[in-house]
Design an enzyme around this catalytic site. Structure first.
Site, PDB file in Angstrom:
ATOM      1  N   CYS A   2       0.875  -1.169   0.000  1.00  0.00           N
ATOM      2  CA  CYS A   2       0.000   0.000   0.000  1.00  0.00           C
ATOM      3  C   CYS A   2       0.912   1.218   0.000  1.00  0.00           C
ATOM      4  CB  CYS A   2      -0.909   0.003   1.232  1.00  0.00           C
ATOM      5  SG  CYS A   2      -2.018   1.446   1.289  1.00  0.00           S
ATOM      6  N   GLU A 117      -2.738   0.974  -6.938  1.00  0.00           N
ATOM      7  CA  GLU A 117      -1.609   0.104  -7.247  1.00  0.00           C
ATOM      8  C   GLU A 117      -1.281   0.244  -8.723  1.00  0.00           C
ATOM      9  OE1 GLU A 117       1.291  -1.114  -6.284  1.00  0.00           O
ATOM     10  OE2 GLU A 117       0.115  -1.885  -4.594  1.00  0.00           O
TER      11      GLU A 117
END
Length: 274
Positions: A2, A117
């Site tokens: 993350c 992402e």
């Protein structure tokens, strides 16, 4: 992993959602909120259970506090390590010196809309290997709950004392945090499009630990200190809760912000990726 996420919730909404009974509106409203492109070292809102500041009552109280993303261990000589410690692997967090004490008694939840992402297109990799592009372009994806609910990342928090600041100065103490990660799900995505990722693991091998609501209380309770039971809370997560879709490459620049960064694209800007 993350490395960037979006958090647009209003503090008062988080207070209701997480049943917060202690919070300072001035603190919560003074930070980087809302933030649609949360990056390392940004100030973020976190939910945690601990005794109220300046209180003699040791009973943990559910609080909404502002933390800096990037954990700085209490024994660190400087805060520079925080930039590298935005994530902690849930599988080994109980053994790592930087995290193990916080894992036992300083756990938090970091509310989010979802996380970003990046995926490198095969054509971009070919150009890099041919020496025609030094840095391949990457297509960002946004991962968010299917039902539009708030994600609650499992996190740890820590306090670090800046020795260069005089005693009694509020800025002497840094309150920092990290997000726990786990192996990305290989289960099929609910809305997998042809030519797109079939699972979260297709996008990246790691993902943040997003705890379901029935695990929030156990995770936050600092009196809950059994390592094996805490590990169970971050494992065997229910699958099929999230969807992933391509977003504009503007999010790749940390200076860009705003709700438009989460807008879904009909197809990736960089063409077919999978």
């Amino acid at each position: 992993m993350c490395g960037r996420y979006a958090a647009s919730q209003k503090p008062e909404d988080l207070v209701r959602l997480f049943d917060v009974s202690g919070w300072d509106p001035q603190e919560a409203l003074a930070g980087d909120h809302p933030n649609y492109n949360v990056a390392p070292t940004d100030r973020v809102l976190a939910v945690l259970d601990r005794p109220l500041r300046h209180s003699e009552d040791p009973t943990p109280v559910r609080q909404l506090r502002e933390l800096r993303w990037g954990l700085v261990p209490s024994w660190a000589k400087s805060p520079e390590s925080g930039v590298k410690m935005i994530n902690a692997r849930s599988e080994t967090v109980a053994e790592k010196p930087a995290y193990r004490r916080a894992f036992l008694s300083r756990r938090c939840l970091l509310p989010a809309d979802g996380y970003y992402e990046w995926v490198t297109a095969s054509g971009e990799l070919d150009l890099e290997q041919q020496g025609k592009r030094k840095r391949p372009r990457k297509q960002p994806y946004f991962v968010t709950p299917v039902d539009g609910s708030v994600m609650a990342f499992a996190g740890l928090y820590e306090f670090w004392r800046d020795p260069s600041v005089p005693q009694g100065d509020p800025s002497a103490w840094w309150a920092t945090c990290t997000v726990l990660t786990t192996e990305a799900e290989t289960d099929p995505l609910p809305d997998a499009a042809e030519g797109g990722p079939r699972s979260l693991a297709d996008i990246h091998p790691r993902m943040p630990v997003a705890l379901p609501a029935d695990r929030w209380d156990s995770w936050l309770d600092p009196r809950h200190q059994n390592p094996d039971e805490l590990r169970e809370l971050t494992s065997a997560l229910p699958a099929g809760r999230h969807r992933a879709y391509p977003v504009g490459t503007a999010v790749s620049n940390v200076r860009n912000n705003g709700p438009q960064l989460k807008d879904e694209l009909a197809e990736p800007e960089l063409g077919t990726l999978f």
